[in-house]
Design an enzyme around this catalytic site. Structure first.
Site, PDB file in Angstrom:
ATOM      1  N   ARG A 265      58.603  81.988 -48.350  1.00  0.00           N
ATOM      2  CA  ARG A 265      58.400  82.698 -49.619  1.00  0.00           C
ATOM      3  C   ARG A 265      59.584  83.614 -49.896  1.00  0.00           C
ATOM      4  O   ARG A 265      60.067  84.309 -49.002  1.00  0.00           O
ATOM      5  CB  ARG A 265      57.106  83.515 -49.590  1.00  0.00           C
ATOM      6  CG  ARG A 265      55.865  82.657 -49.407  1.00  0.00           C
ATOM      7  CD  ARG A 265      54.604  83.476 -49.444  1.00  0.00           C
ATOM      8  NE  ARG A 265      53.443  82.649 -49.105  1.00  0.00           N
ATOM      9  CZ  ARG A 265      52.207  83.117 -48.972  1.00  0.00           C
ATOM     10  NH1 ARG A 265      51.966  84.404 -49.171  1.00  0.00           N
ATOM     11  NH2 ARG A 265      51.212  82.314 -48.648  1.00  0.00           N
ATOM     12  N   ARG A 280      56.342  91.368 -43.520  1.00  0.00           N
ATOM     13  CA  ARG A 280      56.591  90.589 -44.739  1.00  0.00           C
ATOM     14  C   ARG A 280      57.925  89.867 -44.601  1.00  0.00           C
ATOM     15  O   ARG A 280      58.980  90.444 -44.797  1.00  0.00           O
ATOM     16  CB  ARG A 280      56.596  91.498 -45.965  1.00  0.00           C
ATOM     17  CG  ARG A 280      56.537  90.754 -47.297  1.00  0.00           C
ATOM     18  CD  ARG A 280      56.562  91.719 -48.471  1.00  0.00           C
ATOM     19  NE  ARG A 280      55.407  92.583 -48.478  1.00  0.00           N
ATOM     20  CZ  ARG A 280      54.221  92.268 -49.019  1.00  0.00           C
ATOM     21  NH1 ARG A 280      54.064  91.104 -49.608  1.00  0.00           N
ATOM     22  NH2 ARG A 280      53.222  93.118 -48.983  1.00  0.00           N
ATOM     23  N   GLU A 352      46.227  93.627 -44.425  1.00  0.00           N
ATOM     24  CA  GLU A 352      45.705  92.284 -44.714  1.00  0.00           C
ATOM     25  C   GLU A 352      46.297  91.245 -43.765  1.00  0.00           C
ATOM     26  O   GLU A 352      47.507  91.205 -43.539  1.00  0.00           O
ATOM     27  CB  GLU A 352      46.029  91.928 -46.164  1.00  0.00           C
ATOM     28  CG  GLU A 352      45.479  90.577 -46.603  1.00  0.00           C
ATOM     29  CD  GLU A 352      46.556  89.513 -46.673  1.00  0.00           C
ATOM     30  OE1 GLU A 352      46.283  88.398 -46.198  1.00  0.00           O
ATOM     31  OE2 GLU A 352      47.647  89.805 -47.195  1.00  0.00           O
ATOM     32  N   SER A 355      43.447  86.069 -46.544  1.00  0.00           N
ATOM     33  CA  SER A 355      42.729  86.069 -47.825  1.00  0.00           C
ATOM     34  C   SER A 355      41.927  84.782 -47.899  1.00  0.00           C
ATOM     35  O   SER A 355      42.499  83.692 -47.792  1.00  0.00           O
ATOM     36  CB  SER A 355      43.696  86.151 -49.012  1.00  0.00           C
ATOM     37  OG  SER A 355      44.257  87.439 -49.107  1.00  0.00           O
ATOM     38  N   ARG A 394      51.277  88.151 -38.310  1.00  0.00           N
ATOM     39  CA  ARG A 394      50.568  89.430 -38.377  1.00  0.00           C
ATOM     40  C   ARG A 394      49.562  89.567 -37.236  1.00  0.00           C
ATOM     41  O   ARG A 394      49.271  90.681 -36.790  1.00  0.00           O
ATOM     42  CB  ARG A 394      49.894  89.585 -39.740  1.00  0.00           C
ATOM     43  CG  ARG A 394      50.905  89.738 -40.866  1.00  0.00           C
ATOM     44  CD  ARG A 394      50.286  90.186 -42.168  1.00  0.00           C
ATOM     45  NE  ARG A 394      51.325  90.366 -43.189  1.00  0.00           N
ATOM     46  CZ  ARG A 394      51.119  90.905 -44.386  1.00  0.00           C
ATOM     47  NH1 ARG A 394      49.899  91.308 -44.724  1.00  0.00           N
ATOM     48  NH2 ARG A 394      52.114  91.040 -45.239  1.00  0.00           N
TER      49      ARG A 394
END
Length: 433
Positions: A265, A280, A352, A355, A394
């Site tokens: 990404r 990230r 987070e 999701s 993560r």
């Protein structure tokens, strides 16, 4: 993508739902104006068709009556009317095409159970599991821990590629691999998912199907290739598109897949956020859970998928919470989302790590994924769901921070030890026992 007829017939509802999502309504106003053009085009086209049918009938009567000259003139009129009908149909097709282009840019409609709010401040905590770890020392973050142990090298990753890349070495790389193996084994052996290893490169149609294109092109890494290929942003894309443009049998549902992929990404718009460490990254790894469901069962499947993802953290013994996202914090394609947030001691907060979302028919309509019930029923769109089970990087961070020791070493969670050759403690890059 939303159903064109649904939007047309429920404009007021869609207006309100877009406002609940904090999404501009300009496009919907444009949709409404074009729909008026379409209605007028249909009226004119229908009028020409009626005149054409009447003229065709009159020609036959004129010929029977021997009025050939009048019949010839009427045929000229018919030719003109046919041209008018064709132009009217073209106008109708063009307005519908413009409406569909707008639909491509409209987000999904939130489910009625989603908390209403303009941003993440309206998210609602659903539950917590476990307790915060207690330390008799000041806990370090994953960067300091990993660098000191020699298992994380950010400096050389930046030299090799650039910012937001990382190198894992020795026991650090082994821990990453152990987490992937553990997650895949758990989901396939205990939760009933089928393991799949999809391509890590996808085409534009696949990204359109899951909703990344056209709206979020800047978040993707596009290859400099005339074929228009992209690196996968998540396994959701190739796995959800597995049955694109196909019709399944209802008896095949639900379908459940677990897929490991690296993810790529550009993180456009996130510069300045989470710049320290590997929270990230431009390249990271995930184990993704993807489902096709019957519409009437999809919300039960969402609850089950979320619990499946939570089980990873429960087995690891790491404190977390589950949060229901508000209307203003939902992703573009999502009808409802639960975020699983893991406890990070160095930040003294939850972050987070997964999701889990139900997209209802939104993605299936874009990708034309349908199913047919018994008895030759009309095909319907499946409901698609997915969630990280979990984001591996993560989870790696959470293990380091939650299991750190006063001497800077890290205990390996018991459930991971069989995947790490019995390793109990990470005490350096070459840890073996």
């Amino acid at each position: 993508m939303l159903d064109l007829n649904y939007v047309r017939e429920n404009l007021n509802t869609v207006f309100q739902k877009l406002k609940d999502r904090n999404f501009p309504t300009d496009l919907l106003l444009e949709f409404q104006a074009i729909d008026e053009e379409r209605r007028k085009a249909i009226q004119i086209s229908d009028s020409y068709n009626a005149d054409l049918n009447k003229a065709s009938k009159e020609i036959g009567e004129l010929i029977k009556a021997g009025k050939n000259d009048e019949a010839v003139q009427r045929r000229r009129d018919v030719k003109t009317l046919k041209n008018c009908v064709a132009e009217g149909q073209l106008d109708r097709d063009q307005t519908e095409a413009r409406m569909r282009k707008i639909l491509e840019m409209l987000p999904n409609i939130p489910h009625e159970s989603v908390p209403v709010g303009l941003d993440e401040s309206a998210n609602v905590e659903v539950r917590r599991w476990g307790t915060k770890p207690e330390f008799g020392f000041e806990p370090k973050d994953h960067v300091d821990l990993g660098t000191a142990l020699g298992i994380l090298d950010l400096e050389r990753a930046t030299k090799i590629t650039g910012a937001r890349f990382a190198i894992l070495n020795g026991a650090g790389a082994r821990l990453e691999r152990a987490l992937i193996d553990f997650m895949l084994d758990l989901h396939t052996r205990e939760h009933g998912y089928l393991e799949t290893l999809p391509p890590f490169i996808v085409n534009r149609d696949s990204l359109f199907g899951t909703g990344q294109l056209p709206k979020f092109a800047e978040d993707l890494f596009k290859l400099e290739d005339e074929r228009g290929f992209y690196l996968v942003p998540t396994a959701e894309v190739p796995v959800t598109n597995y049955y694109r443009e196909e019709i399944l049998d209802a008896s095949q549902l639900p379908m459940k897949w677990a897929a490991y992929t690296p993810c790529f990404r550009s993180e456009a718009g996130s510069y300045g956020k989470d710049t320290r460490g590997v929270i990230r990254q431009h390249q990271f790894e995930k184990v993704e859970l993807v489902k096709y469901s019957l519409p009437e069962n999809s919300y039960a499947e969402l609850e089950a998928l979320t619990l499946n993802a939570e089980t990873v953290l429960q087995r690891l013994g790491i404190h977390y919470r589950v949060v229901a996202l508000s209307t203003g914090d939902l992703g573009f394609s999502n009808a409802k989302t639960y975020d699983i947030e893991v406890w990070l001691p160095s930040q003294n907060t939850f972050r987070e790590i997964s999701s889990c979302s139900n997209y209802e028919a939104f993605q299936a309509r874009r990708a034309n994924i349908r199913f047919r019930r018994a008895g030759g029923a009309k095909p319907e769109f499946v409901h698609t769901l997915n969630g990280s089970g979990l984001a591996v990087g993560r989870t790696w961070i959470a293990v380091l921070e939650n299991f750190q020791q006063a001497d800077g070493s890290v205990l390996v969670p018991e459930v991971l030890r069989p995947f790490m050759g019995g390793l109990v403690r990470i005490a350096g890059v070459g840890s073996q026992k």
